[in-house]
Design a protein around this motif. Structure first.
Motif, PDB file in Angstrom:
ATOM      1  N   ALA A 167       0.838  -1.202   0.000  1.00 49.02           N
ATOM      2  CA  ALA A 167       0.000   0.000   0.000  1.00 49.02           C
ATOM      3  C   ALA A 167       0.874   1.253   0.000  1.00 49.02           C
ATOM      4  N   ASN A 168       1.903   1.244   0.825  1.00 49.55           N
ATOM      5  CA  ASN A 168       2.845   2.361   0.865  1.00 49.55           C
ATOM      6  C   ASN A 168       3.539   2.526  -0.484  1.00 49.55           C
ATOM      7  N   SER A 169       3.941   1.420  -1.085  1.00 50.37           N
ATOM      8  CA  SER A 169       4.638   1.430  -2.366  1.00 50.37           C
ATOM      9  C   SER A 169       3.781   2.032  -3.478  1.00 50.37           C
ATOM     10  N   TYR A 170       2.549   1.596  -3.567  1.00 46.15           N
ATOM     11  CA  TYR A 170       1.677   2.111  -4.634  1.00 46.15           C
ATOM     12  C   TYR A 170       1.496   3.613  -4.499  1.00 46.15           C
ATOM     13  N   TRP A 171       1.270   4.050  -3.302  1.00 47.44           N
ATOM     14  CA  TRP A 171       1.032   5.475  -3.072  1.00 47.44           C
ATOM     15  C   TRP A 171       2.279   6.299  -3.391  1.00 47.44           C
ATOM     16  N   LEU A 172       3.439   5.922  -2.828  1.00 47.33           N
ATOM     17  CA  LEU A 172       4.660   6.704  -3.047  1.00 47.33           C
ATOM     18  C   LEU A 172       5.202   6.585  -4.470  1.00 47.33           C
ATOM     19  N   ASN A 173       5.218   5.372  -5.027  1.00 46.69           N
ATOM     20  CA  ASN A 173       5.736   5.219  -6.384  1.00 46.69           C
ATOM     21  C   ASN A 173       4.842   5.905  -7.412  1.00 46.69           C
ATOM     22  N   GLY A 174       3.545   5.823  -7.215  1.00 43.91           N
ATOM     23  CA  GLY A 174       2.625   6.463  -8.154  1.00 43.91           C
ATOM     24  C   GLY A 174       2.655   7.977  -8.100  1.00 43.91           C
ATOM     25  N   ARG A 175       2.951   8.536  -6.941  1.00 47.01           N
ATOM     26  CA  ARG A 175       2.933   9.982  -6.784  1.00 47.01           C
ATOM     27  C   ARG A 175       4.309  10.630  -6.858  1.00 47.01           C
ATOM     28  N   TRP A 176       5.362   9.823  -6.753  1.00 50.54           N
ATOM     29  CA  TRP A 176       6.693  10.413  -6.752  1.00 50.54           C
ATOM     30  C   TRP A 176       7.625   9.737  -7.755  1.00 50.54           C
ATOM     31  N   THR A 177       7.900   8.460  -7.574  1.00 47.44           N
ATOM     32  CA  THR A 177       8.889   7.776  -8.406  1.00 47.44           C
ATOM     33  C   THR A 177       8.511   7.774  -9.880  1.00 47.44           C
ATOM     34  N   PHE A 178       7.311   7.332 -10.181  1.00 46.36           N
ATOM     35  CA  PHE A 178       6.879   7.175 -11.571  1.00 46.36           C
ATOM     36  C   PHE A 178       5.788   8.179 -11.930  1.00 46.36           C
ATOM     37  N   ARG A 179       5.783   9.343 -11.316  1.00 52.31           N
ATOM     38  CA  ARG A 179       4.674  10.282 -11.504  1.00 52.31           C
ATOM     39  C   ARG A 179       4.487  10.709 -12.951  1.00 52.31           C
ATOM     40  N   ASP A 180       5.565  10.805 -13.721  1.00 52.63           N
ATOM     41  CA  ASP A 180       5.417  11.168 -15.135  1.00 52.63           C
ATOM     42  C   ASP A 180       4.627  10.113 -15.899  1.00 52.63           C
ATOM     43  N   ALA A 181       4.823   8.866 -15.514  1.00 48.88           N
ATOM     44  CA  ALA A 181       4.129   7.771 -16.196  1.00 48.88           C
ATOM     45  C   ALA A 181       2.697   7.607 -15.711  1.00 48.88           C
ATOM     46  N   THR A 182       2.394   8.162 -14.538  1.00 43.89           N
ATOM     47  CA  THR A 182       1.058   7.952 -13.974  1.00 43.89           C
ATOM     48  C   THR A 182       0.094   9.068 -14.346  1.00 43.89           C
ATOM     49  N   ARG A 183       0.582  10.103 -15.005  1.00 46.18           N
ATOM     50  CA  ARG A 183      -0.324  11.169 -15.438  1.00 46.18           C
ATOM     51  C   ARG A 183      -1.145  10.664 -16.610  1.00 46.18           C
ATOM     52  N   GLY A 184      -2.428  10.813 -16.494  1.00 48.03           N
ATOM     53  CA  GLY A 184      -3.299  10.320 -17.562  1.00 48.03           C
ATOM     54  C   GLY A 184      -3.342   8.801 -17.563  1.00 48.03           C
ATOM     55  N   GLY A 185      -3.921   8.257 -18.563  1.00 46.92           N
ATOM     56  CA  GLY A 185      -3.965   6.806 -18.662  1.00 46.92           C
ATOM     57  C   GLY A 185      -5.017   6.206 -17.758  1.00 46.92           C
ATOM     58  N   ASN A 186      -5.037   4.908 -17.747  1.00 49.63           N
ATOM     59  CA  ASN A 186      -6.034   4.169 -17.004  1.00 49.63           C
ATOM     60  C   ASN A 186      -5.487   3.786 -15.632  1.00 49.63           C
ATOM     61  N   ASP A 187      -5.889   4.534 -14.596  1.00 50.72           N
ATOM     62  CA  ASP A 187      -5.407   4.260 -13.244  1.00 50.72           C
ATOM     63  C   ASP A 187      -5.861   2.896 -12.746  1.00 50.72           C
ATOM     64  N   ARG A 188      -7.041   2.478 -13.156  1.00 52.97           N
ATOM     65  CA  ARG A 188      -7.536   1.167 -12.725  1.00 52.97           C
ATOM     66  C   ARG A 188      -6.652   0.050 -13.286  1.00 52.97           C
ATOM     67  N   ALA A 189      -6.260   0.167 -14.542  1.00 47.38           N
ATOM     68  CA  ALA A 189      -5.387  -0.838 -15.161  1.00 47.38           C
ATOM     69  C   ALA A 189      -4.027  -0.862 -14.455  1.00 47.38           C
ATOM     70  N   LYS A 190      -3.504   0.307 -14.103  1.00 46.52           N
ATOM     71  CA  LYS A 190      -2.225   0.369 -13.378  1.00 46.52           C
ATOM     72  C   LYS A 190      -2.355  -0.310 -12.021  1.00 46.52           C
ATOM     73  N   LEU A 191      -3.450  -0.040 -11.335  1.00 46.61           N
ATOM     74  CA  LEU A 191      -3.663  -0.655 -10.026  1.00 46.61           C
ATOM     75  C   LEU A 191      -3.756  -2.174 -10.155  1.00 46.61           C
ATOM     76  N   ILE A 192      -4.448  -2.658 -11.162  1.00 43.71           N
ATOM     77  CA  ILE A 192      -4.573  -4.106 -11.368  1.00 43.71           C
ATOM     78  C   ILE A 192      -3.203  -4.718 -11.663  1.00 43.71           C
ATOM     79  N   ARG A 193      -2.422  -4.078 -12.550  1.00 41.55           N
ATOM     80  CA  ARG A 193      -1.074  -4.578 -12.845  1.00 41.55           C
ATOM     81  C   ARG A 193      -0.200  -4.547 -11.587  1.00 41.55           C
ATOM     82  N   PHE A 194      -0.342  -3.495 -10.805  1.00 44.70           N
ATOM     83  CA  PHE A 194       0.420  -3.368  -9.561  1.00 44.70           C
ATOM     84  C   PHE A 194       0.067  -4.488  -8.590  1.00 44.70           C
ATOM     85  N   LEU A 195      -1.224  -4.744  -8.439  1.00 46.78           N
ATOM     86  CA  LEU A 195      -1.664  -5.798  -7.519  1.00 46.78           C
ATOM     87  C   LEU A 195      -1.227  -7.182  -7.999  1.00 46.78           C
TER      88      LEU A 195
END
Length: 130
Positions: A49-77
């Motif tokens: 849970a910590n990883s998804y939040w921090l990586n999505g908002r900081w580490t990979f934030r350029d990649a997380t702008r736009g796109g399908n957040d649900r698909a990213k969450l499913i791939r992450f899980l």
């Protein structure tokens, strides 16, 4: 190349934070007598849970702008369920089968999981365009 190194560095910092969360929760649960597989699942989930939040908002934030957040969450899980299964297998094998200390078993299982998790996060979950 500099951007990639910055991403790896950020992922490492987040990984340390995730590992601290995982280790702290695992230690507490192990101290109160929870079976190690259950403790591993709960502690790993807290780190995830910590990883998804921090990586999505900081580490990979350029990649997380736009796109399908649900698909990213499913791939992450999916990624983290696979890493959880592998790390639990490694933990149990090292500790229960080979008789290693619980601490050393946990450290090795965590390190091996981190490598796989970075590769999947970088190239599949958050897909950074180069």
């Amino acid at each position: 190349m500099t951007k990639r190194l910055a991403t790896i560095f950020k992922f490492g910092i987040v990984g340390v934070a995730n590992t601290a969360v995982d280790a702290a929760v695992f230690a507490i649960l192990a101290l109160v007598g929870m079976p190690i597989l259950i403790a591993q699942g709960v502690s790993y989930s807290c780190g995830v849970a910590n990883s998804y939040w921090l990586n999505g908002r900081w580490t990979f934030r350029d990649a997380t702008r736009g796109g399908n957040d649900r698909a990213k969450l499913i791939r992450f899980l999916i990624t983290n369920l696979i890493v959880l299964a592998l790390s639990a297998l490694i933990l149990m094998t090292l500790h229960d089968v080979l008789g290693w200390s619980l601490v050393m078993s946990k450290i090795l299982a965590t390190l091996m999981g981190m490598v796989l998790n970075y590769m999947a996060s970088r190239y599949w979950v958050f897909r950074i365009a180069t």
